[in-house]
Design a protein around this motif. Sequence first.
Motif, PDB file in Angstrom:
ATOM      1  N   ARG A  97       0.797  -1.216   0.000  1.00  0.00           N
ATOM      2  CA  ARG A  97       0.000   0.000   0.000  1.00  0.00           C
ATOM      3  C   ARG A  97       0.835   1.274   0.000  1.00  0.00           C
ATOM      4  O   ARG A  97       0.366   2.331   0.382  1.00  0.00           O
ATOM      5  CB  ARG A  97      -0.963   0.000   1.202  1.00  0.00           C
ATOM      6  N   THR A  98       2.063   1.182  -0.473  1.00  0.00           N
ATOM      7  CA  THR A  98       2.877   2.385  -0.596  1.00  0.00           C
ATOM      8  C   THR A  98       2.423   3.218  -1.792  1.00  0.00           C
ATOM      9  O   THR A  98       2.854   4.347  -1.954  1.00  0.00           O
ATOM     10  CB  THR A  98       4.363   2.027  -0.776  1.00  0.00           C
ATOM     11  N   ILE A  99       1.544   2.652  -2.615  1.00  0.00           N
ATOM     12  CA  ILE A  99       1.042   3.391  -3.775  1.00  0.00           C
ATOM     13  C   ILE A  99       0.326   4.662  -3.301  1.00  0.00           C
ATOM     14  O   ILE A  99       0.313   5.671  -4.005  1.00  0.00           O
ATOM     15  CB  ILE A  99       0.107   2.492  -4.629  1.00  0.00           C
ATOM     16  N   THR A 100      -0.252   4.609  -2.101  1.00  0.00           N
ATOM     17  CA  THR A 100      -0.870   5.803  -1.517  1.00  0.00           C
ATOM     18  C   THR A 100       0.133   6.951  -1.449  1.00  0.00           C
ATOM     19  O   THR A 100      -0.144   8.058  -1.909  1.00  0.00           O
ATOM     20  CB  THR A 100      -1.391   5.478  -0.101  1.00  0.00           C
TER      21      THR A 100
ATOM     22  N   ALA B  77       0.822  14.880   4.335  1.00  0.00           N
ATOM     23  CA  ALA B  77      -0.261  13.999   4.738  1.00  0.00           C
ATOM     24  C   ALA B  77       0.295  12.697   5.275  1.00  0.00           C
ATOM     25  O   ALA B  77       1.289  12.184   4.769  1.00  0.00           O
ATOM     26  CB  ALA B  77      -1.185  13.720   3.554  1.00  0.00           C
ATOM     27  N   SER B  78      -0.344  12.191   6.310  1.00  0.00           N
ATOM     28  CA  SER B  78       0.001  10.861   6.782  1.00  0.00           C
ATOM     29  C   SER B  78      -1.299  10.105   6.964  1.00  0.00           C
ATOM     30  O   SER B  78      -2.139  10.476   7.763  1.00  0.00           O
ATOM     31  CB  SER B  78       0.801  10.966   8.071  1.00  0.00           C
ATOM     32  N   LEU B  79      -1.495   9.091   6.123  1.00  0.00           N
ATOM     33  CA  LEU B  79      -2.783   8.413   6.109  1.00  0.00           C
ATOM     34  C   LEU B  79      -2.838   7.142   6.931  1.00  0.00           C
ATOM     35  O   LEU B  79      -3.684   6.970   7.770  1.00  0.00           O
ATOM     36  CB  LEU B  79      -3.197   8.093   4.674  1.00  0.00           C
ATOM     37  N   GLU B  80      -1.928   6.236   6.674  1.00  0.00           N
ATOM     38  CA  GLU B  80      -2.001   4.991   7.416  1.00  0.00           C
ATOM     39  C   GLU B  80      -0.656   4.656   8.005  1.00  0.00           C
ATOM     40  O   GLU B  80       0.369   4.863   7.370  1.00  0.00           O
ATOM     41  CB  GLU B  80      -2.408   3.837   6.514  1.00  0.00           C
ATOM     42  N   ALA B  81      -0.691   4.081   9.161  1.00  0.00           N
ATOM     43  CA  ALA B  81       0.561   3.750   9.823  1.00  0.00           C
ATOM     44  C   ALA B  81       1.270   2.615   9.116  1.00  0.00           C
ATOM     45  O   ALA B  81       2.454   2.409   9.306  1.00  0.00           O
ATOM     46  CB  ALA B  81       0.297   3.393  11.272  1.00  0.00           C
ATOM     47  N   SER B  82       0.579   1.873   8.269  1.00  0.00           N
ATOM     48  CA  SER B  82       1.189   0.653   7.737  1.00  0.00           C
ATOM     49  C   SER B  82       1.674   0.774   6.294  1.00  0.00           C
ATOM     50  O   SER B  82       2.074  -0.201   5.702  1.00  0.00           O
ATOM     51  CB  SER B  82       0.191  -0.491   7.831  1.00  0.00           C
ATOM     52  N   SER B  83       1.625   1.952   5.718  1.00  0.00           N
ATOM     53  CA  SER B  83       1.973   2.069   4.303  1.00  0.00           C
ATOM     54  C   SER B  83       3.466   2.214   4.051  1.00  0.00           C
ATOM     55  O   SER B  83       3.907   3.190   3.455  1.00  0.00           O
ATOM     56  CB  SER B  83       1.246   3.248   3.678  1.00  0.00           C
ATOM     57  N   PHE B  84       4.231   1.254   4.517  1.00  0.00           N
ATOM     58  CA  PHE B  84       5.666   1.292   4.261  1.00  0.00           C
ATOM     59  C   PHE B  84       6.081  -0.049   3.696  1.00  0.00           C
ATOM     60  O   PHE B  84       5.476  -1.063   3.985  1.00  0.00           O
ATOM     61  CB  PHE B  84       6.439   1.530   5.561  1.00  0.00           C
ATOM     62  N   LEU B 151      -3.477  14.787   9.031  1.00  0.00           N
ATOM     63  CA  LEU B 151      -3.020  13.602   9.755  1.00  0.00           C
ATOM     64  C   LEU B 151      -4.219  12.742  10.122  1.00  0.00           C
ATOM     65  O   LEU B 151      -5.128  13.179  10.819  1.00  0.00           O
ATOM     66  CB  LEU B 151      -2.246  14.015  11.015  1.00  0.00           C
ATOM     67  N   ASP B 152      -4.193  11.506   9.637  1.00  0.00           N
ATOM     68  CA  ASP B 152      -5.307  10.594   9.885  1.00  0.00           C
ATOM     69  C   ASP B 152      -4.988   9.755  11.125  1.00  0.00           C
ATOM     70  O   ASP B 152      -4.061   8.950  11.103  1.00  0.00           O
ATOM     71  CB  ASP B 152      -5.512   9.693   8.664  1.00  0.00           C
TER      72      ASP B 152
END
Lengths: 275, 296
Positions: A97-100, B77-84, B151-152
């Motif tokens: 989900r890094t595409i975000t 923007a920071s949307l989800e903690a897991s998007s790495f 910030l979400d």
Amino acid sequence: MRAAVRSELRKLFSTRLWWVLALSGGAYLAIMGVAMAFVFSFEAAANDSADLGFNISATSRGRPDPALLTYSIAGSMAYVFPLLIGTLSVTQEFRHRTITGTFTAEPRRHVVLCAKMLASLPMGLVMGAACVAALVSPAALVFAGQGVPNGLGSAETWAFLGRALLDFTVWAGVGVGVGALLRNQVAAIVVVLAVTQFVEPVLRMLGAMLDGWSWTRFLPGAAGDAIQGVSVYDAMADINSAEPMGFGWAALVLAAWGVGFAAIAYATTWRRDVS
Amino acid sequence: MIQVRALSKRFGQVNAVIDLSFTARDGRVTAFLGPNGSGKTTTLRAALGLLKPTAGDVLFDGRHYQDIRRPARQIGASLEASSFHPGRTALDHLLTLAPGAAVAEERCREVLDLVGLAGQANRRVGGYSMGMRGRLGIAAALLGDPGTLLLDEPTNGLDPEGISWMRNLIRAMAAQGRTVLISSHLLGEVERTVDDVVIIARGQLVHASPIADLERFGAPTAVVAATDPPALAALVARAGWDAQWGADGSALIRGVTPVGIGQAAFDAGLVLTQLASQKPGLEQAFFRLTEGGGLQ
Ligand SMILES: Nc1ncnc2c1ncn2[C@@H]1O[C@H](COP(=O)(O)OP(=O)(O)O)[C@@H](O)[C@H]1O
Ligand SMILES: [Mg+2]
């Protein structure tokens, strides 16, 4: 666009994937290359000037050149490695989900897609260099040890190796198109392996044997081999009479596959919601 | 300034956001509140051009996100903690974003230091805790030194020390004149940090005001005691009031005004020894406004 390409290059080179693939490709080619070099050397020794049962060089159609044929497995057997790096460079973004973050940094989605494709090319080149080096150096030593010319003194061989690098480079770009089209990592890996290891080889073998199947030379794998100009497939059969494509045309045909996949992806799924 | 204008987003049968409008102003911290599933993340994703709205739009200082060049320099923007990518180090993660934000490695190290991850810069993110990922997400948002922050749920996964650090950071950002929009499903975590609140439930706006004005929406609460506690208990039971009993026989009654309680006691012939109105809590106001507004 430059910022996006630099970002994509950093993504490609900052995980272990690329060198794991380069290492796998290199190891595979080194082993296959050494094995082929021994087989050719022994056969050459056994019946010196006899026909090896192969009709080798697609460019010269002359006597077989064991060294060139051995080196040709770089493109014709290991192209799946640059293809995979290109494909995974896209599917991983969806998977993790890094595409975000990618689409947030560059909201123009066509720019992202172009940047991914451009960035994959130097990656393909680097992987190609690693794979070709891993293939050629031990195989050339074996040939030298067995007293068979290893071709390293000839400009033709080096031109051939250069074309093999071009082949790897373009394949990485094709991978980006495939990844953009499929998006799902597992599906993409399965499709890439099924097509490259089974579907296309079967079609090309049929193409080499059946009349009216010369269109198979426009398949991506066939076009890739035509970039190199020499391949085991051509050697396997008597080759249809079709005149081989020049490597420039072949590169364009292969690139067209990649651009075509990417264009279909862009027209269909690439602009969809990401959540 | 962020303007959400008549935003609607539908996913198949689900109306995730319905005709939502609100404004987050410069130099202020706006809390975007709502229960889980109320449409906060959907709104933020639509604002960033990640989702195509069914109707309406979101403007940042008058422009759509998609029309902003180098958006990382203006909007973080920071949307989800897991998007790495788990195999990438924190520093490498920021370096992949650096070209878009037009910053160098030095700035990446600077923001890592700012969020307290300087010592972990070369560790793969796969080994990070939730809280550390949250901090890295904030670092990424701050990278281009943007004037607007989205910030979400930034406090998710943070320990109490982390939450207080986050509060200070957010206050500092607003004090510098930046626009800060933070979403949360817990008012309590942000109530001391924010200036304005926007509350949604089931995708719809239910309240928008400065935080001070929110209290009025809490249910009336009163403490009551009588000379005859059993008679008071009987009255409470008969009236069906929501009551909490104290050890001294007094009751904390929610949802009824002191006038209503006094009248009922008078009608029942009770002598009250205490009848005091209590200030309703913010959290309670929040619950009341969003009642049943969570997952659909
Ligand atoms: N991609 C999607 N497809 C279908 N439904 C979705 C999608 N994203 C969110 N939703 C639904 O939209 C609603 C709002 O979700 P969300 O915006 O994530 O809420 P919040 O962030 O306030 O917890 C939920 O009912 C959720 O299930
Ligand atoms: Mg959410």
